[in-house]
Motif scaffolding. Sequence first.
Motif, PDB file in Angstrom:
ATOM      1  N   UNK A  97      -1.434   8.833  18.294  1.00  0.00           N
ATOM      2  CA  UNK A  97      -0.161   8.123  18.228  1.00  0.00           C
ATOM      3  C   UNK A  97       0.748   8.669  19.317  1.00  0.00           C
ATOM      4  N   UNK A  98       1.492   7.804  20.016  1.00  0.00           N
ATOM      5  CA  UNK A  98       2.323   8.290  21.119  1.00  0.00           C
ATOM      6  C   UNK A  98       3.350   9.324  20.684  1.00  0.00           C
ATOM      7  N   UNK A  99       3.896   9.160  19.481  1.00  0.00           N
ATOM      8  CA  UNK A  99       4.829  10.133  18.906  1.00  0.00           C
ATOM      9  C   UNK A  99       4.477  10.303  17.430  1.00  0.00           C
ATOM     10  N   UNK A 100       3.548  11.197  17.128  1.00  0.00           N
ATOM     11  CA  UNK A 100       3.086  11.336  15.740  1.00  0.00           C
ATOM     12  C   UNK A 100       4.216  11.573  14.747  1.00  0.00           C
ATOM     13  N   UNK A 101       5.279  12.235  15.187  1.00  0.00           N
ATOM     14  CA  UNK A 101       6.382  12.507  14.270  1.00  0.00           C
ATOM     15  C   UNK A 101       7.132  11.230  13.892  1.00  0.00           C
ATOM     16  N   UNK A 102       6.944  10.157  14.660  1.00  0.00           N
ATOM     17  CA  UNK A 102       7.598   8.890  14.355  1.00  0.00           C
ATOM     18  C   UNK A 102       6.631   7.860  13.777  1.00  0.00           C
ATOM     19  N   UNK A 103       5.391   8.251  13.589  1.00  0.00           N
ATOM     20  CA  UNK A 103       4.432   7.360  12.932  1.00  0.00           C
ATOM     21  C   UNK A 103       4.770   7.263  11.441  1.00  0.00           C
ATOM     22  N   UNK A 104       4.170   6.287  10.781  1.00  0.00           N
ATOM     23  CA  UNK A 104       4.373   6.095   9.351  1.00  0.00           C
ATOM     24  C   UNK A 104       3.004   5.969   8.705  1.00  0.00           C
ATOM     25  N   UNK A 105       2.826   6.608   7.547  1.00  0.00           N
ATOM     26  CA  UNK A 105       1.515   6.530   6.900  1.00  0.00           C
ATOM     27  C   UNK A 105       1.609   6.770   5.412  1.00  0.00           C
ATOM     28  N   UNK A 106       0.478   6.599   4.751  1.00  0.00           N
ATOM     29  CA  UNK A 106       0.404   6.853   3.314  1.00  0.00           C
ATOM     30  C   UNK A 106      -1.044   7.035   2.916  1.00  0.00           C
ATOM     31  N   UNK A 107      -1.244   7.707   1.797  1.00  0.00           N
ATOM     32  CA  UNK A 107      -2.569   7.753   1.183  1.00  0.00           C
ATOM     33  C   UNK A 107      -2.722   6.549   0.267  1.00  0.00           C
ATOM     34  N   UNK A 108      -3.959   6.192  -0.028  1.00  0.00           N
ATOM     35  CA  UNK A 108      -4.256   5.066  -0.911  1.00  0.00           C
ATOM     36  C   UNK A 108      -5.455   5.434  -1.787  1.00  0.00           C
ATOM     37  N   UNK A 109      -5.823   4.538  -2.692  1.00  0.00           N
ATOM     38  CA  UNK A 109      -7.002   4.773  -3.526  1.00  0.00           C
ATOM     39  C   UNK A 109      -8.269   4.772  -2.684  1.00  0.00           C
ATOM     40  N   UNK A 110      -8.309   3.945  -1.661  1.00  0.00           N
ATOM     41  CA  UNK A 110      -9.457   3.868  -0.762  1.00  0.00           C
ATOM     42  C   UNK A 110      -9.103   2.990   0.409  1.00  0.00           C
ATOM     43  N   UNK A 111     -10.081   2.706   1.264  1.00  0.00           N
ATOM     44  CA  UNK A 111      -9.806   1.879   2.431  1.00  0.00           C
ATOM     45  C   UNK A 111      -9.449   0.451   2.058  1.00  0.00           C
ATOM     46  N   UNK A 112      -9.934  -0.035   0.929  1.00  0.00           N
ATOM     47  CA  UNK A 112      -9.610  -1.412   0.553  1.00  0.00           C
ATOM     48  C   UNK A 112      -8.108  -1.576   0.350  1.00  0.00           C
ATOM     49  N   UNK A 113      -7.489  -0.649  -0.385  1.00  0.00           N
ATOM     50  CA  UNK A 113      -6.035  -0.723  -0.539  1.00  0.00           C
ATOM     51  C   UNK A 113      -5.343  -0.515   0.796  1.00  0.00           C
ATOM     52  N   UNK A 114      -5.862   0.393   1.618  1.00  0.00           N
ATOM     53  CA  UNK A 114      -5.264   0.635   2.930  1.00  0.00           C
ATOM     54  C   UNK A 114      -5.290  -0.629   3.779  1.00  0.00           C
TER      55      UNK A 114
END
Length: 449
Positions: A97-114
């Motif tokens: 990511x060009x600026x990892x501190x400004x990226x957005x993410x989350x965990x999920x139950x699995x890739x399907x929810x992601x």
Amino acid sequence: MNPLFSRPGEASEFPRFTLPEGESLPGTAYQVVHDDAMLDGNARLNLATFVGTWMEPEAARLYAETVDKNMIDKDEYPKTAEIEHRCWRMLADLWNAPEPEHAVGTSTIGSSEACMLAGLALKRRWQHDRRAAGKPADRPNLVMSSAVQVCWEKFCNYWDVEARYVPISQEHRVLDGHGLEEYVDENTIGVVAIMGVTYTGMYEPVAEISRALDAIQAATGLDVPIHVDGASGAMVAPFLAPELEWDFRLPRVASINTSGHKYGLVYPGLGWVVWRDAAALPDDLVFHVSYLGGDMPTFALNFSRPGAQVLLQYYLFLRLGFEGYRAVHAASRDVAGYLAGEIGAMEAFELWNDGSDIPVFAWSLAPGHTQNWNLHHLSDRLRMNGWLVPAYPMPDGLADLTVQRIVVRNGFTRDLAASFLEDLRTAVDFLDAADGPFPDPEHGSAFHH
């Protein structure tokens, strides 16, 4: 003699579909469930699944200690919430990511929810842009290979998005940008590129897809983002092919998902999704909850879900580091290459790919080898030795071709691979020795995502 099997209660059969009238001893209930589970296949011999089937004893202990944590309870489990944040920040950095501190993410139950979350972000972003331009926003479509994982079919069905499938072929075995202009229009919310096609394990060339979309934009003005479905490959490519450009190094890539419980090496179920920056995830999809007196944004389809797997992922990030993940995946790829080479050398088979992307490969029956048996018969013979190796038709475009696929995971050693090859050769010899056709085995879909 163990009195467990002769004491009162053990000699009777428990009801299968109604609650028992009374209680049973803990040991009795445990033994009944344990014995039922014994009839499942051996997870270590399951060559069909991508899902992790082994972790170290320390991880098992950590799992047992934290199995009661609910990931949604940010106030009650603030350290687990912080560790979740650390993990997707690590992934944002790993995926350039060009600026990892400004990226957005989350965990999920699995890739399907992601994938569902990533698709929703693409749709909502497209809707905002269309409405801002005074254009209708009621006919979104999503472009992807006919070999996508079934979760993308579900996404399009559940959220009223037209699925536009680009069929694969012998000439174009993956989505590679060829003919993409025939599928993309002003209603396209995005293009899905797969790092590790479920059917065969092959990488789709994200950079080539991006260049094709660049050409479409130059010709039409349409700026179409890419979501990378890296359920498997996003946790393999950074370690084994760091020079390959498939991630946030490509400006058109808006989001990436992966499965922590596949080549992230965690027990199921855990997924991750990361967006390039806040602009890639419309804020009206994000809910805000109180967290340590501050604000914690959340974006999820599920509410209560396990927190233990997030802690296991962090454990593995600390335990293995970059070099550890590289070593584990390199060992799996070496075993896949060995197996593919041996199977490809057998007269009965024709390789589809060699396992050099993710440690997954597929093969078909060699044309003209036999009329007496097919790969479903072979799958049944291997199951007699405990090996679970699926046989299934390829997707639209090649639906008349049946293949078998092996997924090499951590814990499937070279020695186990040699044992499998011995059983495979024995099974082929048995089938080849038949003086007539075997009855067609009854089989449904043997394809497991």
